[in-house]
Design a protein around this motif. Structure first.
Motif, PDB file in Angstrom:
ATOM      1  N   TYR A  14      31.762 -12.255  35.295  1.00 10.26           N
ATOM      2  CA  TYR A  14      31.274 -10.781  35.517  1.00 10.26           C
ATOM      3  C   TYR A  14      32.393  -9.931  34.972  1.00 10.26           C
ATOM      4  O   TYR A  14      32.498  -8.830  35.213  1.00 10.26           O
ATOM      5  CB  TYR A  14      30.646 -10.680  36.706  1.00 10.26           C
ATOM      6  CG  TYR A  14      29.752 -11.842  36.917  1.00 10.26           C
ATOM      7  CD1 TYR A  14      28.546 -11.949  36.333  1.00 10.26           C
ATOM      8  CD2 TYR A  14      29.732 -12.519  38.206  1.00 10.26           C
ATOM      9  CE1 TYR A  14      27.488 -13.068  36.832  1.00 10.26           C
ATOM     10  CE2 TYR A  14      29.069 -13.367  38.585  1.00 10.26           C
ATOM     11  CZ  TYR A  14      28.014 -13.691  37.950  1.00 10.26           C
ATOM     12  OH  TYR A  14      26.960 -14.729  38.187  1.00 10.26           O
ATOM     13  N   GLY A  15      33.626 -10.485  34.517  1.00  9.84           N
ATOM     14  CA  GLY A  15      35.002  -9.356  34.357  1.00  9.84           C
ATOM     15  C   GLY A  15      35.456  -8.829  35.676  1.00  9.84           C
ATOM     16  O   GLY A  15      36.089  -7.882  35.577  1.00  9.84           O
ATOM     17  N   ASN A  24      41.603  -9.869  36.333  1.00  7.98           N
ATOM     18  CA  ASN A  24      40.340 -10.384  35.756  1.00  7.98           C
ATOM     19  C   ASN A  24      40.338 -11.512  34.716  1.00  7.98           C
ATOM     20  O   ASN A  24      39.346 -11.893  34.027  1.00  7.98           O
ATOM     21  CB  ASN A  24      39.676  -9.417  35.230  1.00  7.98           C
ATOM     22  CG  ASN A  24      40.024  -8.736  33.939  1.00  7.98           C
ATOM     23  OD1 ASN A  24      41.400  -8.989  33.592  1.00  7.98           O
ATOM     24  ND2 ASN A  24      39.212  -8.031  33.317  1.00  7.98           N
ATOM     25  N   HIS A  25      41.617 -12.127  34.398  1.00  7.34           N
ATOM     26  CA  HIS A  25      41.802 -13.254  33.506  1.00  7.34           C
ATOM     27  C   HIS A  25      43.145 -13.816  33.681  1.00  7.34           C
ATOM     28  O   HIS A  25      44.055 -13.335  34.290  1.00  7.34           O
ATOM     29  CB  HIS A  25      41.417 -12.773  31.968  1.00  7.34           C
ATOM     30  CG  HIS A  25      42.534 -11.749  31.609  1.00  7.34           C
ATOM     31  ND1 HIS A  25      42.667 -10.511  31.755  1.00  7.34           N
ATOM     32  CD2 HIS A  25      43.562 -12.207  30.353  1.00  7.34           C
ATOM     33  CE1 HIS A  25      43.991  -9.970  31.191  1.00  7.34           C
ATOM     34  NE2 HIS A  25      44.436 -10.987  30.271  1.00  7.34           N
ATOM     35  N   VAL A  26      43.172 -14.997  33.033  1.00  5.89           N
ATOM     36  CA  VAL A  26      44.198 -16.103  33.063  1.00  5.89           C
ATOM     37  C   VAL A  26      44.916 -16.200  31.570  1.00  5.89           C
ATOM     38  O   VAL A  26      44.114 -16.680  30.696  1.00  5.89           O
ATOM     39  CB  VAL A  26      44.085 -17.127  33.750  1.00  5.89           C
ATOM     40  CG1 VAL A  26      45.076 -18.011  34.015  1.00  5.89           C
ATOM     41  CG2 VAL A  26      43.640 -16.590  35.252  1.00  5.89           C
ATOM     42  N   HIS A  27      46.200 -16.282  31.398  1.00  4.57           N
ATOM     43  CA  HIS A  27      46.656 -16.838  30.148  1.00  4.57           C
ATOM     44  C   HIS A  27      47.603 -18.035  30.601  1.00  4.57           C
ATOM     45  O   HIS A  27      48.320 -18.017  31.548  1.00  4.57           O
ATOM     46  CB  HIS A  27      47.749 -15.710  29.628  1.00  4.57           C
ATOM     47  CG  HIS A  27      47.345 -14.584  28.848  1.00  4.57           C
ATOM     48  ND1 HIS A  27      46.752 -14.388  27.409  1.00  4.57           N
ATOM     49  CD2 HIS A  27      46.594 -13.385  29.776  1.00  4.57           C
ATOM     50  CE1 HIS A  27      46.233 -13.296  27.316  1.00  4.57           C
ATOM     51  NE2 HIS A  27      46.336 -12.654  28.321  1.00  4.57           N
ATOM     52  N   GLU A  53      30.460 -19.954  40.637  1.00 11.56           N
ATOM     53  CA  GLU A  53      31.555 -20.146  39.379  1.00 11.56           C
ATOM     54  C   GLU A  53      32.488 -18.791  39.586  1.00 11.56           C
ATOM     55  O   GLU A  53      32.072 -17.799  39.794  1.00 11.56           O
ATOM     56  CB  GLU A  53      30.681 -19.896  38.304  1.00 11.56           C
ATOM     57  CG  GLU A  53      29.860 -21.297  37.944  1.00 11.56           C
ATOM     58  CD  GLU A  53      29.276 -21.106  36.623  1.00 11.56           C
ATOM     59  OE1 GLU A  53      29.729 -20.296  35.805  1.00 11.56           O
ATOM     60  OE2 GLU A  53      28.381 -21.965  36.332  1.00 11.56           O
ATOM     61  N   ILE A  54      33.553 -19.321  39.355  1.00 12.82           N
ATOM     62  CA  ILE A  54      34.728 -18.253  39.514  1.00 12.82           C
ATOM     63  C   ILE A  54      35.092 -17.699  37.828  1.00 12.82           C
ATOM     64  O   ILE A  54      35.243 -16.593  37.453  1.00 12.82           O
ATOM     65  CB  ILE A  54      36.154 -18.819  39.886  1.00 12.82           C
ATOM     66  CG1 ILE A  54      35.815 -18.798  41.590  1.00 12.82           C
ATOM     67  CG2 ILE A  54      37.269 -17.724  39.603  1.00 12.82           C
ATOM     68  CD1 ILE A  54      37.058 -19.434  42.209  1.00 12.82           C
ATOM     69  N   TRP A  55      35.014 -18.701  37.068  1.00 12.50           N
ATOM     70  CA  TRP A  55      35.568 -18.428  35.619  1.00 12.50           C
ATOM     71  C   TRP A  55      34.181 -18.213  34.942  1.00 12.50           C
ATOM     72  O   TRP A  55      33.126 -18.929  35.125  1.00 12.50           O
ATOM     73  CB  TRP A  55      36.268 -19.673  35.165  1.00 12.50           C
ATOM     74  CG  TRP A  55      37.520 -19.878  35.969  1.00 12.50           C
ATOM     75  CD1 TRP A  55      37.857 -21.235  36.301  1.00 12.50           C
ATOM     76  CD2 TRP A  55      38.428 -19.265  36.339  1.00 12.50           C
ATOM     77  NE1 TRP A  55      38.912 -21.303  37.140  1.00 12.50           N
ATOM     78  CE2 TRP A  55      39.426 -19.986  37.269  1.00 12.50           C
ATOM     79  CE3 TRP A  55      39.000 -17.735  36.295  1.00 12.50           C
ATOM     80  CZ2 TRP A  55      40.623 -19.532  37.764  1.00 12.50           C
ATOM     81  CZ3 TRP A  55      39.949 -17.394  36.801  1.00 12.50           C
ATOM     82  CH2 TRP A  55      40.850 -18.260  37.579  1.00 12.50           C
ATOM     83  N   PRO A 112      46.734  -1.023  29.494  1.00 16.90           N
ATOM     84  CA  PRO A 112      47.227  -0.782  30.759  1.00 16.90           C
ATOM     85  C   PRO A 112      46.337  -0.104  31.764  1.00 16.90           C
ATOM     86  O   PRO A 112      46.450  -0.509  33.080  1.00 16.90           O
ATOM     87  CB  PRO A 112      48.181   0.614  30.657  1.00 16.90           C
ATOM     88  CG  PRO A 112      47.742   1.023  29.108  1.00 16.90           C
ATOM     89  CD  PRO A 112      47.112  -0.068  28.395  1.00 16.90           C
ATOM     90  N   THR A 113      44.995   0.038  31.300  1.00 15.52           N
ATOM     91  CA  THR A 113      44.060   0.438  32.663  1.00 15.52           C
ATOM     92  C   THR A 113      43.516  -0.694  33.152  1.00 15.52           C
ATOM     93  O   THR A 113      42.920  -0.645  34.156  1.00 15.52           O
ATOM     94  CB  THR A 113      42.838   1.213  31.803  1.00 15.52           C
ATOM     95  OG1 THR A 113      42.181   0.533  30.753  1.00 15.52           O
ATOM     96  CG2 THR A 113      43.392   2.737  31.230  1.00 15.52           C
ATOM     97  N   THR A 114      43.411  -1.722  32.416  1.00 15.52           N
ATOM     98  CA  THR A 114      42.650  -2.848  33.061  1.00 15.52           C
ATOM     99  C   THR A 114      43.623  -4.058  33.362  1.00 15.52           C
ATOM    100  O   THR A 114      43.290  -5.027  34.008  1.00 15.52           O
ATOM    101  CB  THR A 114      41.649  -3.645  32.230  1.00 15.52           C
ATOM    102  OG1 THR A 114      42.247  -4.023  30.685  1.00 15.52           O
ATOM    103  CG2 THR A 114      40.535  -2.464  31.949  1.00 15.52           C
TER     104      THR A 114
END
Length: 145
Positions: free
Chosen positions: A23-24, A59-62, A103-105, A135-137
């Motif tokens: 859900y971002g 909100n995300h992973v690299h 679910e997390i991802w 930069p905002t997120t």
């Protein structure tokens, strides 16, 4: 990236992988980030993946990772995402209130190969500079080696 040798194989394979929180939602705080770094490194060691670095935003992973040629990128993503999610839910049960459905991802992910056109240095710089791109997120993106 290093050159690796197996019993009868020599290889130099790496992937840049990105996946998002369901859900971002911006739920990955600094404590969760530290757990993710520790666990992802341990997962890579246990499964014979080659950990290069990890960038974590709220909100995300690299993930910059390598693996032997017998390991499909989909297998790397599935393994890392599922074990990391299990650990996050076990350690931070409050996540279940924010992310319903267990679910997390997000289901999907991005994967890019690192080679002649997409060099290791470019991937490392891209991950490290994500804050400048949005930069905002992505204010809290951290790069871990």
């Amino acid at each position: 990236m290093d050159m690796y040798r197996g019993a009868q194989t020599t290889y130099q394979i790496a992937y840049h992988m990105v996946w998002g929180v369901k859900y971002g939602k911006h739920v990955l705080n600094n404590t969760m980030k530290q757990l993710l770094v520790t666990r992802v490194k341990a997962i890579c060691d246990a499964y014979d993946f080659h950990f290069y670095c990890l960038g974590i935003a709220p909100n995300h992973v690299h993930l910059f990772v390598g693996a032997p040629p017998k390991v499909a990128p989909a297998s790397i993503a599935q393994t890392v995402k599922s074990i990391a999610a299990h650990e996050l839910y076990r350690t931070f049960p409050q996540l279940k209130r924010q992310l319903w459905g267990g679910e997390i991802w997000k289901n999907g992910y991005y994967v890019g190969t690192v080679g002649e056109g997409q060099t290791e240095l470019k991937v490392r710089r891209y991950i490290a500079n994500q804050e400048k791109h949005s930069p905002t997120t992505i204010r809290q993106l951290k790069l871990f080696f």
